[in-house]
Design a protein around this motif. Structure first.
Motif, PDB file in Angstrom:
ATOM      1  N   TYR A  78      25.227  47.685  58.905  1.00 19.75           N
ATOM      2  CA  TYR A  78      26.170  48.633  60.008  1.00 19.75           C
ATOM      3  C   TYR A  78      25.654  47.880  61.144  1.00 19.75           C
ATOM      4  N   LYS A  79      24.366  47.670  61.521  1.00 17.59           N
ATOM      5  CA  LYS A  79      23.766  47.549  62.451  1.00 17.59           C
ATOM      6  C   LYS A  79      24.306  46.258  63.643  1.00 17.59           C
ATOM      7  N   HIS A  80      24.950  45.063  62.657  1.00 22.48           N
ATOM      8  CA  HIS A  80      25.662  44.218  63.331  1.00 22.48           C
ATOM      9  C   HIS A  80      26.921  44.401  63.413  1.00 22.48           C
ATOM     10  N   ALA A  81      27.559  45.106  62.531  1.00 19.09           N
ATOM     11  CA  ALA A  81      28.790  45.668  62.524  1.00 19.09           C
ATOM     12  C   ALA A  81      29.029  46.839  63.814  1.00 19.09           C
ATOM     13  N   VAL A  82      28.950  47.582  64.357  1.00 23.85           N
ATOM     14  CA  VAL A  82      28.506  48.070  64.872  1.00 23.85           C
ATOM     15  C   VAL A  82      28.179  47.434  66.546  1.00 23.85           C
ATOM     16  N   SER A  83      27.329  46.946  66.541  1.00 23.44           N
ATOM     17  CA  SER A  83      26.897  46.309  67.750  1.00 23.44           C
ATOM     18  C   SER A  83      27.797  44.350  67.973  1.00 23.44           C
ATOM     19  N   GLY A  84      29.208  44.796  67.361  1.00 24.11           N
ATOM     20  CA  GLY A  84      30.065  43.600  67.740  1.00 24.11           C
ATOM     21  C   GLY A  84      29.686  41.542  67.087  1.00 24.11           C
ATOM     22  N   LEU A  85      28.352  41.887  66.468  1.00 25.78           N
ATOM     23  CA  LEU A  85      27.956  41.054  66.179  1.00 25.78           C
ATOM     24  C   LEU A  85      28.643  40.186  64.331  1.00 25.78           C
ATOM     25  N   ASP A  86      29.123  38.980  64.746  1.00 23.91           N
ATOM     26  CA  ASP A  86      29.467  38.121  63.513  1.00 23.91           C
ATOM     27  C   ASP A  86      28.080  37.737  62.511  1.00 23.91           C
ATOM     28  N   ALA A  87      27.982  38.698  61.920  1.00 21.18           N
ATOM     29  CA  ALA A  87      26.664  38.853  60.811  1.00 21.18           C
ATOM     30  C   ALA A  87      26.612  39.766  60.326  1.00 21.18           C
ATOM     31  N   GLY A  88      26.231  38.719  58.765  1.00 23.84           N
ATOM     32  CA  GLY A  88      26.282  40.216  57.597  1.00 23.84           C
ATOM     33  C   GLY A  88      24.749  40.655  57.456  1.00 23.84           C
ATOM     34  N   GLY A  89      24.369  41.408  56.514  1.00 21.56           N
ATOM     35  CA  GLY A  89      23.880  42.280  56.147  1.00 21.56           C
ATOM     36  C   GLY A  89      22.781  41.853  55.259  1.00 21.56           C
ATOM     37  N   GLY A  90      20.988  42.024  55.850  1.00 25.35           N
ATOM     38  CA  GLY A  90      20.198  40.886  54.751  1.00 25.35           C
ATOM     39  C   GLY A  90      18.808  40.923  55.044  1.00 25.35           C
ATOM     40  N   LYS A  91      18.253  41.530  54.642  1.00 23.59           N
ATOM     41  CA  LYS A  91      16.391  42.079  54.796  1.00 23.59           C
ATOM     42  C   LYS A  91      15.994  40.898  53.549  1.00 23.59           C
ATOM     43  N   ALA A  92      14.936  41.020  54.232  1.00 20.83           N
ATOM     44  CA  ALA A  92      13.282  40.165  52.469  1.00 20.83           C
ATOM     45  C   ALA A  92      12.167  41.178  52.711  1.00 20.83           C
ATOM     46  N   VAL A  93      11.617  41.288  51.751  1.00 21.71           N
ATOM     47  CA  VAL A  93      10.673  41.510  51.550  1.00 21.71           C
ATOM     48  C   VAL A  93       9.488  40.686  51.121  1.00 21.71           C
ATOM     49  N   ILE A  94       8.362  40.223  51.583  1.00 26.40           N
ATOM     50  CA  ILE A  94       6.924  39.758  50.990  1.00 26.40           C
ATOM     51  C   ILE A  94       6.166  40.470  50.524  1.00 26.40           C
ATOM     52  N   LEU A  95       5.926  40.594  49.161  1.00 27.83           N
ATOM     53  CA  LEU A  95       4.918  41.704  48.435  1.00 27.83           C
ATOM     54  C   LEU A  95       3.522  41.367  48.501  1.00 27.83           C
ATOM     55  N   GLY A  96       2.658  42.364  48.987  1.00 29.56           N
ATOM     56  CA  GLY A  96       1.227  42.056  49.649  1.00 29.56           C
ATOM     57  C   GLY A  96       1.158  42.141  50.595  1.00 29.56           C
ATOM     58  N   ASP A  97      -0.508  42.551  50.986  1.00 27.96           N
ATOM     59  CA  ASP A  97      -1.541  42.325  52.056  1.00 27.96           C
ATOM     60  C   ASP A  97      -0.848  41.216  53.101  1.00 27.96           C
ATOM     61  N   PRO A  98      -0.602  41.151  54.261  1.00 26.20           N
ATOM     62  CA  PRO A  98      -0.882  39.759  55.091  1.00 26.20           C
ATOM     63  C   PRO A  98      -2.130  39.369  55.341  1.00 26.20           C
ATOM     64  N   ARG A  99      -2.556  40.213  55.311  1.00 27.81           N
ATOM     65  CA  ARG A  99      -3.832  40.006  55.869  1.00 27.81           C
ATOM     66  C   ARG A  99      -5.448  39.290  55.349  1.00 27.81           C
ATOM     67  N   THR A 100      -4.515  39.434  54.482  1.00 25.71           N
ATOM     68  CA  THR A 100      -5.829  38.652  53.127  1.00 25.71           C
ATOM     69  C   THR A 100      -4.355  37.720  52.542  1.00 25.71           C
ATOM     70  N   LEU A 101      -3.002  37.762  52.394  1.00 23.06           N
ATOM     71  CA  LEU A 101      -2.638  36.859  51.370  1.00 23.06           C
ATOM     72  C   LEU A 101      -2.345  35.784  51.837  1.00 23.06           C
ATOM     73  N   ARG A 102      -1.626  36.181  53.375  1.00 21.60           N
ATOM     74  CA  ARG A 102      -0.977  35.686  54.237  1.00 21.60           C
ATOM     75  C   ARG A 102      -1.739  33.504  53.769  1.00 21.60           C
ATOM     76  N   SER A 103      -0.764  32.720  53.682  1.00 20.80           N
ATOM     77  CA  SER A 103      -1.074  31.187  53.872  1.00 20.80           C
ATOM     78  C   SER A 103      -0.295  30.035  54.424  1.00 20.80           C
ATOM     79  N   GLU A 104      -0.401  28.507  54.277  1.00 20.23           N
ATOM     80  CA  GLU A 104       1.245  27.924  54.478  1.00 20.23           C
ATOM     81  C   GLU A 104       1.349  27.823  52.989  1.00 20.23           C
ATOM     82  N   ALA A 105      -0.017  27.825  51.800  1.00 25.34           N
ATOM     83  CA  ALA A 105       1.374  27.049  51.014  1.00 25.34           C
ATOM     84  C   ALA A 105       2.437  28.557  50.476  1.00 25.34           C
ATOM     85  N   LEU A 106       1.989  29.504  51.034  1.00 25.20           N
ATOM     86  CA  LEU A 106       2.720  30.760  50.529  1.00 25.20           C
ATOM     87  C   LEU A 106       3.886  30.819  51.078  1.00 25.20           C
TER      88      LEU A 106
END
Length: 379
Positions: A78-106
């Protein structure tokens, strides 16, 4: 003899979650060596490849993560459509605490997961992820936006998001306050990267500002730059008497419980999914509070990012991008005019404008056979 057709088995587990209904694709990733657990939700590619940020945060349950990513992805359509952008709607989540789980490998494992979607989903920075993460993702896949300017990207989208909210606030001031933000009282609830940058714009415009955040350090960082701002408790910031309440943290802040306690003329902020349920849009009207729909107001970041993919292929240009972000004021005006003309809520008017654009372009979308990365588009 040809066997009689049978009905497919009823979905169960996460596949039975009501939020996934109507989605083109919801993809799950588990990479044991790095500890990665991620979900990508592609709501629609009718207007183009699905574009939306990656959140990195702990969830109480996997079902909660599915619900969150799907709500956010649908909002991006809806955000892209009402703003006149040529993009669809998507999102992603990584489950976990970034303060402890984030790593280059991840992060690299996550990037390879995105790459495997073949360009149907383009990621970007969001809560819990950083520009450095986006730069690392770029080493594994081209399907990422908002990388650092040194890599030809637009950098951190937060300043553009804050600028868009500031432009929306000015549009509200034109309607409600004779065009002046000076001396008007704005309560900014949530002073992370977007909220803090918004405070800078408001102070420069001469507004009286009160801030709130669950993180005392974030409040002190703002007060170090602007000693004159007031401070409210994060739990009760919405009850402070003001001209505009600006929610800039997480969503569902406007509900049957909180709306009766509002003491403002308008609500305009950067948080996603501010209405806990659709009926809250009607509650705001009944309370005499003008609501600037969140997915209209907070589109500055994606508008800025979209300039990385300019149709002419010209390099990203910040001045051009921010001029387009300023168009949020015009879009908000269209939404509020439509609401008044139709006798509906601003939230419903924004939905209708978005849905009308998607419906108008759906026949064109069906002619697309593939996204840039080669994945099949399913309008």
């Amino acid at each position: 003899m040809t066997p009689a057709p049978t009905d497919p088995p009823a979905p169960s587990g996460v596949f039975a979650h009501a939020e996934v209904e109507g989605f083109e694709q919801v993809a799950f990733c588990h990479h044991g060596p790095s500890g990665l657990r991620a979900i990508v939700a592609i709501h629609s590619t009718a207007l183009g490849p699905a574009l939306g940020g990656t959140r990195f945060r702990p969830y109480a349950t996997e079902a909660d993560a599915v619900a969150d990513v799907c709500r956010l992805a649908r909002g991006m359509t809806y955000k892209h459509a009402v703003s006149g952008l040529d993009a669809g709607g998507g999102k992603a989540v990584i489950l976990g605490d970034p303060r402890t789980l984030r790593s280059e490998a991840l992060v690299r494992a996550y990037a390879r997961f995105i790459d495997g979607l073949g360009g149907r989903y383009l990621t970007a920075e969001d809560v819990g992820t950083t520009q450095a993460d986006m730069d690392l993702i770029r080493t594994e896949t081209p399907h990422v936006t908002g990388v650092s300017e040194g890599l030809g990207g637009s950098g951190d989208p937060s300043p553009a998001t804050a600028w868009g909210v500031a432009c929306a606030l000015q549009a509200l001031a034109d309607r409600l306050f004779d065009g002046e933000l000076a001396h008007r009282h704005v309560v900014v609830s949530g002073v992370g990267k977007v909220g803090a940058a918004l405070v800078d714009h408001l102070v420069a415009a001469g507004a009286r500002v009160t801030v709130a955040d669950v993180d005392p350090g974030a409040v002190e960082a703002v007060r170090a730059r602007h000693p004159g701002v007031g401070v409210a408790d994060a739990a009760t910031a919405h009850t402070v008497a003001c001209d505009v309440f600006s929610p800039c943290a997480l969503g569902a802040v406007l509900s049957a419980r909180t709306i009766p306690a509002l003491r403002c003329a308008a609500v305009c902020g950067s948080a996603n999914n501010q209405l806990e349920v659709p009926a809250d849009g009607v509650r705001l009207v009944d309370a005499g509070v003008l609501y600037a729909p969140d997915f209209v107001v907070n589109a500055g970041g994606v508008i800025n990012i979209a300039e990385e993919r300019h149709p002419s292929g010209v390099p990203y240009d910040r001045a051009r991008a921010w001029d387009r972000v300023a168009g949020i004021a015009t879009t908000l005006g269209r939404v509020l005019d439509r609401a008044a003309a139709d006798g509906t809520t601003p939230a419903e008017a924004a939905d209708r404008l978005a849905e009308e654009r998607i419906a108008a372009l759906a026949p064109v979308a069906r002619l697309r056979t593939a996204t840039p990365g080669g994945g099949t588009a399913l309008p």
